[in-house]
Scaffold this active site. Structure first.
Site, PDB file in Angstrom:
ATOM      1  N   ASN A 150      73.028  54.207 -31.645  1.00 46.49           N
ATOM      2  CA  ASN A 150      73.707  53.669 -30.470  1.00 46.49           C
ATOM      3  C   ASN A 150      74.519  54.725 -29.713  1.00 46.49           C
ATOM      4  O   ASN A 150      74.729  54.612 -28.522  1.00 46.49           O
ATOM      5  CB  ASN A 150      74.615  52.500 -30.865  1.00 46.49           C
ATOM      6  CG  ASN A 150      75.424  52.760 -32.103  1.00 46.49           C
ATOM      7  OD1 ASN A 150      74.864  53.028 -33.171  1.00 46.49           O
ATOM      8  ND2 ASN A 150      76.734  52.704 -31.995  1.00 46.49           N
ATOM      9  N   GLN A 178      69.387  48.739 -30.932  1.00 43.35           N
ATOM     10  CA  GLN A 178      69.305  49.573 -29.724  1.00 43.35           C
ATOM     11  C   GLN A 178      67.869  49.877 -29.323  1.00 43.35           C
ATOM     12  O   GLN A 178      67.642  50.398 -28.233  1.00 43.35           O
ATOM     13  CB  GLN A 178      70.064  50.895 -29.932  1.00 43.35           C
ATOM     14  CG  GLN A 178      71.566  50.742 -30.040  1.00 43.35           C
ATOM     15  CD  GLN A 178      72.233  50.267 -28.738  1.00 43.35           C
ATOM     16  OE1 GLN A 178      71.643  50.309 -27.656  1.00 43.35           O
ATOM     17  NE2 GLN A 178      73.459  49.801 -28.856  1.00 43.35           N
ATOM     18  N   HIS A 200      72.250  40.663 -26.435  1.00 42.43           N
ATOM     19  CA  HIS A 200      73.072  41.206 -25.343  1.00 42.43           C
ATOM     20  C   HIS A 200      72.818  42.681 -25.058  1.00 42.43           C
ATOM     21  O   HIS A 200      73.350  43.230 -24.096  1.00 42.43           O
ATOM     22  CB  HIS A 200      74.563  40.932 -25.587  1.00 42.43           C
ATOM     23  CG  HIS A 200      75.218  41.750 -26.651  1.00 42.43           C
ATOM     24  ND1 HIS A 200      76.049  42.813 -26.353  1.00 42.43           N
ATOM     25  CD2 HIS A 200      75.195  41.674 -27.996  1.00 42.43           C
ATOM     26  CE1 HIS A 200      76.507  43.343 -27.476  1.00 42.43           C
ATOM     27  NE2 HIS A 200      76.004  42.655 -28.492  1.00 42.43           N
ATOM     28  N   CYS A 324      89.910  55.396 -31.975  1.00 39.97           N
ATOM     29  CA  CYS A 324      91.334  55.568 -32.231  1.00 39.97           C
ATOM     30  C   CYS A 324      91.671  54.896 -33.557  1.00 39.97           C
ATOM     31  O   CYS A 324      91.683  53.686 -33.661  1.00 39.97           O
ATOM     32  CB  CYS A 324      92.128  54.942 -31.099  1.00 39.97           C
ATOM     33  SG  CYS A 324      93.850  55.376 -31.177  1.00 39.97           S
TER      34      CYS A 324
END
Ligand code: PLP
Length: 394
Positions: A150, A178, A200, A324
């Site tokens: 991905n 993917q 999606h 993060c």
């Protein structure tokens, strides 16, 4: 203003044809497909047709298609099923660059006492098939390797891996979330046992996926309850989502060659333009075996997040190769596994295009991005000539 949406590996716009096909099932056709009455029965008939269409798009049989809620559910179900059917086999093989839908599950299984072999990749993100072969043991319950990455778009040699697993008598699952819609997949010829996909990512809505399970593959359901999906996945079917997925898969399959050619040309134009206009940047991944819509570019001396925020001001949506975690920006596990140097990995941006991407949008990125990188590099603490940073006090 419409965004310049180059984040299609995160999610895609629902195609207008798909919206049109699903709308009746959000409106007047709300019956339960399992009901005995004809009002529900007509939805059941539509569901049957959708299953046949999805199967046809994959080169599968209708009964091999299990509808799920998403790619993550399909991946989890496949791996947990393989472990459940072979309780004596406590080892699995996967790669360091899988999506968290597989990788986090593998870590969770390790905590439960399973053994996991994580295959590494080279600097282009490629697997070593001999190493894969050596990693398979007598107690290996399943090998799970993604079809396409991905982040970088790198495509793994799934036909070879599937054949290897078949020859060694071990179940093989591929996370093709993917790949489906972008790679021509014919399950009649590809000997995978299980395959996961997600609506999606291919212009169907969120909330629908498929787990393909080849006839004869031992299987245990993950969701237990009603008899939907022949007792293999309980829960009233997301009929609107399933009709949408079938429409999206048919659209993708009918246009795959033309679309791939057009999207690849746009991606290459974007990539070549960036490499020509911006010094000190490299393309991550395998340039030869790559999804046609994906370009992951690492910009030396800049933070990916800062690039994204500035691009956002131009209405450009992309994605970064950092996550993060606990307040510090860690380069993604994929780029770390590839050994991308720190000063590049931190500034990695993924551009992912779709059939709706236009040349004008690509040109807007090419006009804006060089200035963004130049501005950020002037302020960069990573520059070799940057002033020494004060010691961290936190
Ligand atoms: N696998 C891969 C390779 C993905 O890219 C994604 C989503 O980004 C998933 C699995 C999870 O799919 P979903 O969001 O439908 O759960």
């Amino acid at each position: 203003m419409n965004p310049v949406y180059l984040d299609n590996n995160a999610t895609t716009m629902v195609a207008p044809e798909v919206v049109e096909a699903m709308l009746p099932y959000l409106g007047q056709l709300y019956g339960n497909p399992s009901s005995m009455h004809s009002f529900g029965g007509q939805v059941g008939t539509a569901l049957k047709k959708a299953r046949a269409d999805v199967a046809e798009a994959l080169g599968a049989r209708p009964e091999e298609v299990i509808f799920t809620s998403c790619g993550s559910e399909s991946d989890n179900t496949a791996i947990l099923s393989a472990l459940a059917v072979h309780p004596d086999k406590r080892h699995l093989v996967t790669t360091r660059v899988e999506h968290p839908a597989v990788l986090s599950l593998a870590k969770h299984l390790e905590e439960k006492g399973y053994e996991v072999t994580y295959l590494g990749v080279d600097e282009k993100g490629r697997l070593d098939l001999e190493e894969l072969g050596r990693s398979i043991r007598k107690d290996t319950a399943v090998v799970s390797v993604m079809y396409a990455n991905n982040e970088t778009g790198t495509i793994f040699p799934i036909p070879e891996i599937a054949a290897l697993c078949k020859a060694r008598g071990v179940l093989f699952h591929t996370d093709a979330v993917q790949a489906v819609g972008k790679v021509d997949i014919d399950l009649a010829k590809l000997p995978v046992d299980m395959l996961a996909l997600s609506g999606h990512k291919l212009h169907a809505p969120k909330g629908v996926g498929v787990l393909y399970v080849r006839t004869g593959t031992p299987y245990r359901p993950f969701l237990i309850g009603g008899h939907q999906e022949r007792g293999r996945r309980a829960g009233t079917e997301n009929t609107a989502g399933i009709i949408a997925l079938a429409t999206a898969m048919k659209l993708a399959r009918d246009n795959i060659n033309a679309e791939n050619t057009r999207v690849r040309a746009l991606r290459d134009r974007l990539e070549a333009g960036i490499l020509a206009k911006v010094p000190d940047c490299i393309v991550n991944g395998d340039p030869e075996h790559r999804l046609p819509n994906t370009s992951s570019i690492a910009f030396k001396y800049v933070e990916g997040e800062a690039i994204l925020l500035m691009l956002d001001q131009f209405g450009i949506c992309a994605s970064s190769g950092s996550a993060c975690t606990s307040g510090s920006l860690e380069p993604s596990h994929v780029l770390r596994a590839m050994g991308v140097p720190f000063t590049y990995a931190h500034g990695s941006i993924r551009f992912s295009l779709s059939r709706y991407t236009t040349e004008a949008e690509v040109d807007l990125v090419l006009d804006s991005l060089p200035g963004v990188i130049e501005t950020l590099r002037r302020m960069s603490p990573f520059r070799e000539d940057a002033p020494a940073k004060p010691a961290c006090t936190c």
